[in-house]
Design an enzyme around this catalytic site. Structure first.
Site, PDB file in Angstrom:
ATOM      1  CB  CYS A 184      -1.039  -0.051   1.141  1.00 50.80           C
ATOM      2  SG  CYS A 184      -2.228   1.263   1.207  1.00 50.80           S
ATOM      3  CG  ASP A 198      -0.765   3.898   5.483  1.00 50.81           C
ATOM      4  OD1 ASP A 198       0.267   4.304   6.381  1.00 50.81           O
ATOM      5  OD2 ASP A 198      -1.822   3.963   5.747  1.00 50.81           O
ATOM      6  NE  ARG A 224      -0.928   4.689   8.586  1.00 51.27           N
ATOM      7  CZ  ARG A 224      -1.985   4.323   9.055  1.00 51.27           C
ATOM      8  NH1 ARG A 224      -2.406   4.827  10.346  1.00 51.27           N
ATOM      9  NH2 ARG A 224      -2.998   4.074   8.341  1.00 51.27           N
ATOM     10  CG  HIS A 265      -1.482  -1.176   5.902  1.00 50.23           C
ATOM     11  ND1 HIS A 265      -2.194  -0.177   6.439  1.00 50.23           N
ATOM     12  CD2 HIS A 265      -1.394  -0.739   4.563  1.00 50.23           C
ATOM     13  CE1 HIS A 265      -2.484   0.724   5.805  1.00 50.23           C
ATOM     14  NE2 HIS A 265      -2.143   0.365   4.704  1.00 50.23           N
ATOM     15  CB  CYS A 267      -5.739  -0.340   4.683  1.00 49.73           C
ATOM     16  SG  CYS A 267      -5.578   0.169   2.794  1.00 49.73           S
TER      17      CYS A 267
END
Length: 220
Positions: free
Chosen positions: A44, A46, A48, A105, A108
């Protein structure tokens, strides 16, 4: 005004004075000889959940493609623009990777959007909504389950999306052929941002379980 954000320039300075200095010969060899990663990770966007950080990978070790919610669309050579499919084509056909890992993860945002299809689009193009429609049938089924809490539905769809992406990988003829020949392995993983727990998908059952990795001494 600097040409790049100060935080990036500071990070680059640390990289050059630290990791690059320690691994100069590795970087020079990669520049001279090219990359030969054994594993591709579809992850992803993302911030993080960076695969290189999670798996402790160095330069040249992972070929990474990132998109919203780590999705793989079905094989569809229709002449349109397909970023994820292009990355897959290069990884499998040119680099000859031996593993493809789809890593989702927790928490999301893309999955949250898929569970709330009636939400206001972020822009008139609604690119996120159209992209997440890859999951529409399963998202509708999960969203309709009143016996689950919102958090349970979120986690469930995050993991189902990984299985969906792996199923879509097998619609690519060259991926299916290499998997049948034992030259390519497809894996699923799910990472919990809060606890750093990594869950791996059993290829036979589709269940997610924690690999036997000793993290007892880690500071949580």
């Amino acid at each position: 005004m600097t040409l790049l954000p100060d935080t990036l320039l500071s990070g680059y300075r640390s990289f050059v004075q630290g990791r690059y200095l320690q691994e100069t010969q590795t970087y020079r060899a990669l520049a001279r000889d090219g990359q030969t990663p054994e594993t591709m990770v579809i992850a992803c966007c993302d911030s993080r959940a960076a695969p290189e950080t999670i798996f402790g990978a160095g330069a040249g070790e992972l070929f990474v493609a990132r998109n919203v919610a780590n999705l793989v669309p079905p094989y569809n050579p229709d002449g349109e623009f397909h970023g994820t499919s292009a990355a897959l084509e290069f990884a499998v056909q040119a680099l000859k990777v031996r593993n493809i890992v789809v890593m989702g993860h927790g928490r999301c945002g893309g999955i949250k959007a898929a569970l709330s299809p009636g939400s206001e689009p972020l822009s008139p193009g609604d690119f996120i909504g159209k992209w997440m429609s890859i999951l529409q049938p399963v998202a509708e089924t999960v969203a309709a389950n009143a016996l689950m809490t919102s958090g349970e539905r979120q986690t469930a769809l995050e993991r189902i999306s990984i299985r969906t992406s792996i199923a879509n990988l097998r619609t690519f003829p060259y991926i299916a052929a290499r998997e049948r020949a034992g030259e390519l392995r497809l894996c699923g993983a799910w990472f919990d941002i809060s606890t750093a727990e990594l869950w791996a998908m059993d290829p036979e059952t589709g269940d997610f379980q924690r690999p036997l990795v000793d993290v007892e001494d880690a500071v949580i």
